[in-house]
Design a protein around this motif. Structure first.
Motif, mmCIF file in Angstrom:
data_model
loop_
_atom_site.group_PDB
_atom_site.id
_atom_site.type_symbol
_atom_site.label_atom_id
_atom_site.label_comp_id
_atom_site.label_asym_id
_atom_site.label_seq_id
_atom_site.Cartn_x
_atom_site.Cartn_y
_atom_site.Cartn_z
ATOM 1 N N ASP A 62 38.373 1.695 16.705
ATOM 2 C CA ASP A 62 37.712 0.868 15.697
ATOM 3 C C ASP A 62 38.728 0.337 14.687
ATOM 4 N N TRP A 63 39.657 1.187 14.297
ATOM 5 C CA TRP A 63 40.694 0.775 13.339
ATOM 6 C C TRP A 63 41.562 -0.337 13.927
ATOM 7 N N PHE A 64 42.009 -0.167 15.166
ATOM 8 C CA PHE A 64 42.901 -1.145 15.783
ATOM 9 C C PHE A 64 42.204 -2.486 16.000
ATOM 10 N N ASN A 65 40.895 -2.445 16.230
ATOM 11 C CA ASN A 65 40.134 -3.662 16.510
ATOM 12 C C ASN A 65 39.595 -4.348 15.257
ATOM 13 N N ALA A 66 39.881 -3.811 14.087
ATOM 14 C CA ALA A 66 39.312 -4.333 12.847
ATOM 15 C C ALA A 66 39.763 -5.767 12.569
ATOM 16 N N ASP A 67 38.853 -6.558 12.012
ATOM 17 C CA ASP A 67 39.144 -7.962 11.707
ATOM 18 C C ASP A 67 40.262 -8.128 10.687
ATOM 19 N N VAL A 68 40.473 -7.107 9.849
ATOM 20 C CA VAL A 68 41.474 -7.211 8.790
ATOM 21 C C VAL A 68 42.878 -7.426 9.365
ATOM 22 N N PHE A 69 43.098 -7.080 10.628
ATOM 23 C CA PHE A 69 44.419 -7.213 11.229
ATOM 24 C C PHE A 69 44.664 -8.585 11.841
ATOM 25 N N GLY A 70 43.727 -9.488 11.675
ATOM 26 C CA GLY A 70 43.943 -10.849 12.126
ATOM 27 C C GLY A 70 43.107 -11.213 13.340
ATOM 28 N N GLU A 71 42.965 -12.515 13.549
ATOM 29 C CA GLU A 71 42.095 -13.019 14.613
ATOM 30 C C GLU A 71 42.709 -12.912 15.998
ATOM 31 N N HIS A 72 44.023 -12.781 16.063
ATOM 32 C CA HIS A 72 44.696 -12.784 17.361
ATOM 33 C C HIS A 72 44.791 -11.357 17.892
ATOM 34 N N TYR A 73 44.166 -11.159 19.035
ATOM 35 C CA TYR A 73 44.047 -9.814 19.585
ATOM 36 C C TYR A 73 43.935 -9.906 21.098
ATOM 37 N N GLN A 74 44.790 -9.183 21.790
ATOM 38 C CA GLN A 74 44.736 -9.165 23.249
ATOM 39 C C GLN A 74 43.721 -8.121 23.705
ATOM 40 N N LEU A 75 42.715 -8.556 24.450
ATOM 41 C CA LEU A 75 41.712 -7.638 24.955
ATOM 42 C C LEU A 75 42.351 -6.615 25.880
ATOM 43 N N PRO A 76 41.732 -5.432 26.048
ATOM 44 C CA PRO A 76 42.310 -4.403 26.909
ATOM 45 C C PRO A 76 42.662 -4.944 28.290
ATOM 46 N N GLU A 77 43.883 -4.664 28.713
ATOM 47 C CA GLU A 77 44.423 -5.173 29.967
ATOM 48 C C GLU A 77 44.828 -3.990 30.848
ATOM 49 N N GLU A 78 44.329 -3.980 32.068
ATOM 50 C CA GLU A 78 44.670 -2.915 33.008
ATOM 51 C C GLU A 78 45.952 -3.267 33.749
ATOM 52 N N ARG A 79 46.782 -2.257 33.943
ATOM 53 C CA ARG A 79 48.016 -2.451 34.692
ATOM 54 C C ARG A 79 48.455 -1.121 35.288
ATOM 55 N N GLU A 80 49.366 -1.208 36.226
ATOM 56 C CA GLU A 80 49.973 -0.011 36.801
ATOM 57 C C GLU A 80 51.479 -0.158 36.751
ATOM 58 N N ASP A 81 52.126 0.760 36.069
ATOM 59 C CA ASP A 81 53.580 0.782 35.998
ATOM 60 C C ASP A 81 54.096 1.943 36.836
ATOM 61 N N ILE A 82 55.164 1.701 37.564
ATOM 62 C CA ILE A 82 55.746 2.724 38.428
ATOM 63 C C ILE A 82 57.127 3.070 37.873
ATOM 64 N N TYR A 83 57.286 4.314 37.456
ATOM 65 C CA TYR A 83 58.516 4.765 36.808
ATOM 66 C C TYR A 83 59.353 5.616 37.759
ATOM 67 N N LEU A 84 60.652 5.482 37.627
ATOM 68 C CA LEU A 84 61.555 6.388 38.318
ATOM 69 C C LEU A 84 61.668 7.655 37.483
ATOM 70 N N TYR A 85 61.293 8.774 38.066
ATOM 71 C CA TYR A 85 61.328 10.049 37.355
ATOM 72 C C TYR A 85 62.757 10.586 37.342
ATOM 73 N N ILE A 86 63.308 10.746 36.128
ATOM 74 C CA ILE A 86 64.670 11.228 35.949
ATOM 75 C C ILE A 86 64.599 12.502 35.109
ATOM 76 N N PRO A 87 64.630 13.668 35.728
ATOM 77 C CA PRO A 87 64.470 14.922 34.979
ATOM 78 C C PRO A 87 65.508 15.076 33.870
ATOM 79 N N GLU A 88 65.035 15.599 32.730
ATOM 80 C CA GLU A 88 65.892 15.932 31.590
ATOM 81 C C GLU A 88 66.676 14.726 31.076
ATOM 82 N N CYS A 89 66.087 13.560 31.196
ATOM 83 C CA CYS A 89 66.728 12.336 30.699
ATOM 84 C C CYS A 89 65.730 11.603 29.803
ATOM 85 N N ASP A 90 65.998 11.583 28.495
ATOM 86 C CA ASP A 90 65.080 10.943 27.566
ATOM 87 C C ASP A 90 65.618 9.642 26.989
ATOM 88 N N TYR A 91 66.729 9.152 27.551
ATOM 89 C CA TYR A 91 67.368 7.959 26.998
ATOM 90 C C TYR A 91 67.384 6.775 27.953
#
Length: 215
Positions: free
Chosen positions: A21-50
């Motif tokens: 509700d907070w994110f969708n509030a009108d106070v943040f402006g009229e321009h708003y991207q409706l929820p978009e579904e996607r699938e991202d595929i990540y390469l799993y790199i253990p113990e790597c946070d950078y």
């Protein structure tokens, strides 16, 4: 190449209704991207946070953390770690996957399903914040997104700010939008220990590398 300053949090479960509700509030402006579904595929790199390596349809992206910057505190409920990232992307205009299916089967790739909503703000030198369409090209600004995540039927959600522009303005753009945005934030904690980027989040997941994909 794109250089950004980013602030992100991850929390378990579904996005709380009061946050939606907070994110969708009108106070943040009229321009708003409706929820978009996607699938991202990540390469799993253990113990790597950078380092993050990601595939989405015909786009291949690499993100590298350049620096860990300030801890940003906004009141009693919001504290996060700002990081500086550089991103490289390439696309295949032939609509073919950049990574063959056989490679995905043999390597530790993990699918993350996302439902993302986004806003975009232009930042002026006078610290004014203006809502603009998400697809509008601007020089100085900040993207704000809220995302529902599903990784192997484990639900998480993420709230993030991604500032862009001239290198000297990145932190200014991020802080300007963050201060303006969180003035009306509900009484829900965003904690420092939950503030990190996708590579570190992936490292927390109880993943079985042998069964990332079920073909």
């Amino acid at each position: 190449m794109l250089i950004t300053s980013e602030l992100r949090w991850f929390n378990r479960g579904k996005i709380p209704p009061e946050i939606n509700d907070w994110f969708n509030a009108d106070v943040f402006g009229e321009h708003y991207q409706l929820p978009e579904e996607r699938e991202d595929i990540y390469l799993y790199i253990p113990e790597c946070d950078y380092l993050g390596i990601k595939l989405r349809q015909q786009r291949f992206s690499i993100k590298l953390r350049k620096a860990e910057l300030d801890t940003l505190s906004l009141g009693d409920h919001i504290e996060g770690k700002v990081e500086k990232w550089v991103k490289w992307s390439c696309e295949d205009a032939t609509a073919e996957s950049l990574i063959p299916a056989d490679a995905l089967k043999a390597s530790p790739w993990v699918s993350v399903k996302k439902v993302r909503s986004q806003r975009k703000y232009q930042v002026s030198t006078e610290a004014s914040v203006t809502s603009v369409p998400v697809d509008k090209a601007i020089n100085e600004g900040c993207n704000v997104e809220i995302t529902q995540l599903d990784i192997k039927d484990n639900l998480w959600w993420s709230l993030a700010l991604e500032a862009f522009g001239e290198d000297a303005n990145l932190m200014y753009n991020l802080k300007t939008v963050a201060v303006w945005l969180f003035q009306t934030y509900p009484n829900f904690k965003l904690q420092l220990q939950n503030s990190y980027a996708y590579p570190k989040w992936l490292a927390f997941q109880p993943l079985n590398i042998a069964s990332f994909f079920d073909f």
